[in-house]
Design an enzyme around this catalytic site. Structure first.
Site, PDB file in Angstrom:
ATOM      1  N   SER A 121       0.920  -1.158   0.106  1.00  0.00           N
ATOM      2  CA  SER A 121       0.118  -0.209  -0.033  1.00  0.00           C
ATOM      3  C   SER A 121       0.916   0.713  -0.271  1.00  0.00           C
ATOM      4  O   SER A 121       0.567   2.061  -0.692  1.00  0.00           O
ATOM      5  CB  SER A 121      -0.794   0.115   0.934  1.00  0.00           C
ATOM      6  N   ASP A 131      -4.242   8.069   8.386  1.00  0.00           N
ATOM      7  CA  ASP A 131      -5.534   6.424   8.035  1.00  0.00           C
ATOM      8  C   ASP A 131      -5.143   5.859   9.108  1.00  0.00           C
ATOM      9  O   ASP A 131      -5.760   4.882   9.295  1.00  0.00           O
ATOM     10  CB  ASP A 131      -5.710   6.549   7.275  1.00  0.00           C
ATOM     11  N   HIS A 154      -1.273   4.940   6.776  1.00  0.00           N
ATOM     12  CA  HIS A 154      -0.365   4.737   5.526  1.00  0.00           C
ATOM     13  C   HIS A 154      -0.535   6.811   5.885  1.00  0.00           C
ATOM     14  O   HIS A 154      -0.916   7.001   7.521  1.00  0.00           O
ATOM     15  CB  HIS A 154      -0.868   5.135   4.626  1.00  0.00           C
TER      16      HIS A 154
END
Length: 394
Positions: A49, A357, A360
């Site tokens: 991610s 969040d 990240h």
């Protein structure tokens, strides 16, 4: 500990001297301009991610708003309010942002492709994404996708003008920059299985053996320039601090969990050794190891210096010490009195936040991270992105 800290003008002077030495001693493995800078016509990215530009969203549903709010002003497949480090890398090299390999809508791959998906690991997991949150598209699968992309590209470009505009040229595969940012999830996967820290460390050599195999596979297909990020300080991420048992004695003075950061640094030390061996095994490759751990930890530990506040509190989330709840993540919605309401919203100003969040980073943090790694100050060898196609004379 291999972490560094930013050291101002003295580092810049040393860097310039080292750069001149490296340019003098280096040879190029890809296309370069007359002044010695590399010309990368494409980027092929592998990762999780931290560098996913839409892979997981294409496969399992779009990352919801407010993801993307700052730069794209709409969900963009990225788990951030804006751009990721890989986006800044592309911009620096004068290339468009990378399209996710899995995204069939509106994608152009003339300048490369992104095989990363959020939740990816190096080593395949024996769980489904619904059980653990880890992507089934592990690094070995990403490599299979790349090999298929490469072979199909070579065939499709022969069929006509439209394919020629959307796909890279054959020579671009050998001249491209191959970027890797993966490994973080391999560490937390062990803790989710209730393994001890020592047990997690015990499987790191196997993880890196599989990583090495993929690098060699790309090299075997003509890849020559590699830009490899180590893993960040996972013990500073709200989702780790919230999810796993950490005692007060295990929290450092900046609020991070030392056992998890120690494991990350153990992984990084072994990764650096793996890269050193790869340089011996692949003599025509230019392999740059990038210490993003040091940059990220310094950013968190010296947040105020860089204009950030509350470094461990997520911008987008809901409740708790870290504004993070794994059952009510960024963008989560509920039906209240027949109306859909976003329950995990963005903060008022993401530009003063490091964590987006709980897992990240914000665009502001990603941009600062990129600015500190692009010039080679945190790289081995200590050369900037623009000449990372160079290798030393043996």
């Amino acid at each position: 500990m291999e972490s560094q800290s930013f050291s101002g003008a003295s580092v810049l002077i040393i860097f310039r001297v080292v750069l001149l030495i490296w340019v003098a001693l280096a040879q190029s493995v890809g296309a370069k301009t007359d002044d010695g800078w590399c010309h990368f016509p494409a980027i092929f990215n592998f990762g999780d991610s931290n560098s996913d530009t839409g892979g997981l969203s294409a496969a399992f549903g779009q990352a919801p708003f407010p993801n993307g709010e700052t730069y794209f002003h709409t969900p963009s497949g990225r788990y951030s309010d804006g751009r990721l480090v890989i986006d800044f890398i592309a911009e620096k090299l004068g290339l468009p942002h990378l399209s996710a390999y899995l995204d069939s809508l509106g994608s152009s791959f003339s300048h490369g492709a992104n095989f990363a998906t959020a939740g990816s690991t190096i080593r395949p997991q024996n769980t489904t994404i619904s059980q653990s949150g880890y992507s089934p598209i592990s690094l070995d699968v990403q490599f299979v996708q790349f090999t298929d992309f490469r072979s199909r590209t070579l065939n499709l470009r022969k069929k006509g003008h439209q394919f020629e505009k959307l796909l890279p040229r054959e020579e671009d595969f050998s001249k491209a920059l191959y970027t890797f940012d993966i490994g973080q999830n391999d560490l937390t996967a062990g803790y989710k299985l209730n393994l001890t820290t020592e047990q997690v460390k015990a499987y790191v050599p196997d993880v890196l053996s599989q990583f090495s195999k993929v690098i060699k596979g790309v090299y075997g297909l003509g890849g020559r320039s590699f830009w490899i990020h180590n893993t960040g300080p996972v013990g500073c991420l709200p989702y780790v601090l919230d999810r796993f048992l950490v005692t007060a004695a295990q929290i450092d003075k900046f609020g991070c969990a030392t056992p998890f950061n120690d494991v990350a640094q153990f992984f990084n030390s072994k990764l650096k050794s793996t890269v050193a061996q790869l340089r011996k095994d692949l003599p025509l490759a230019a392999i740059t190891y990038v210490d993003v751990y040091s940059v990220k930890y310094t950013l968190i530990s010296q947040a105020k210096k860089f204009g950030f506040e509350h470094p461990l509190v997520a911008c987008c989330g809901h409740g708790g010490k870290y504004n993070y709840n794994r059952f009510n993540k960024c963008g989560s919605k509920k039906i209240i009195k027949g109306k859909e309401i976003v329950t995990a919203k963005s903060c008022a100003d993401p530009t003063v936040k490091i964590i987006w969040d709980g897992t990240h980073f914000t665009e502001a943090a990603n941009k600062l991270i990129f600015n500190h790694i692009a010039n080679g100050s945190f790289s081995d060898p200590p050369i900037p992105l623009e000449i990372s196609c160079h290798i030393r004379d043996q």
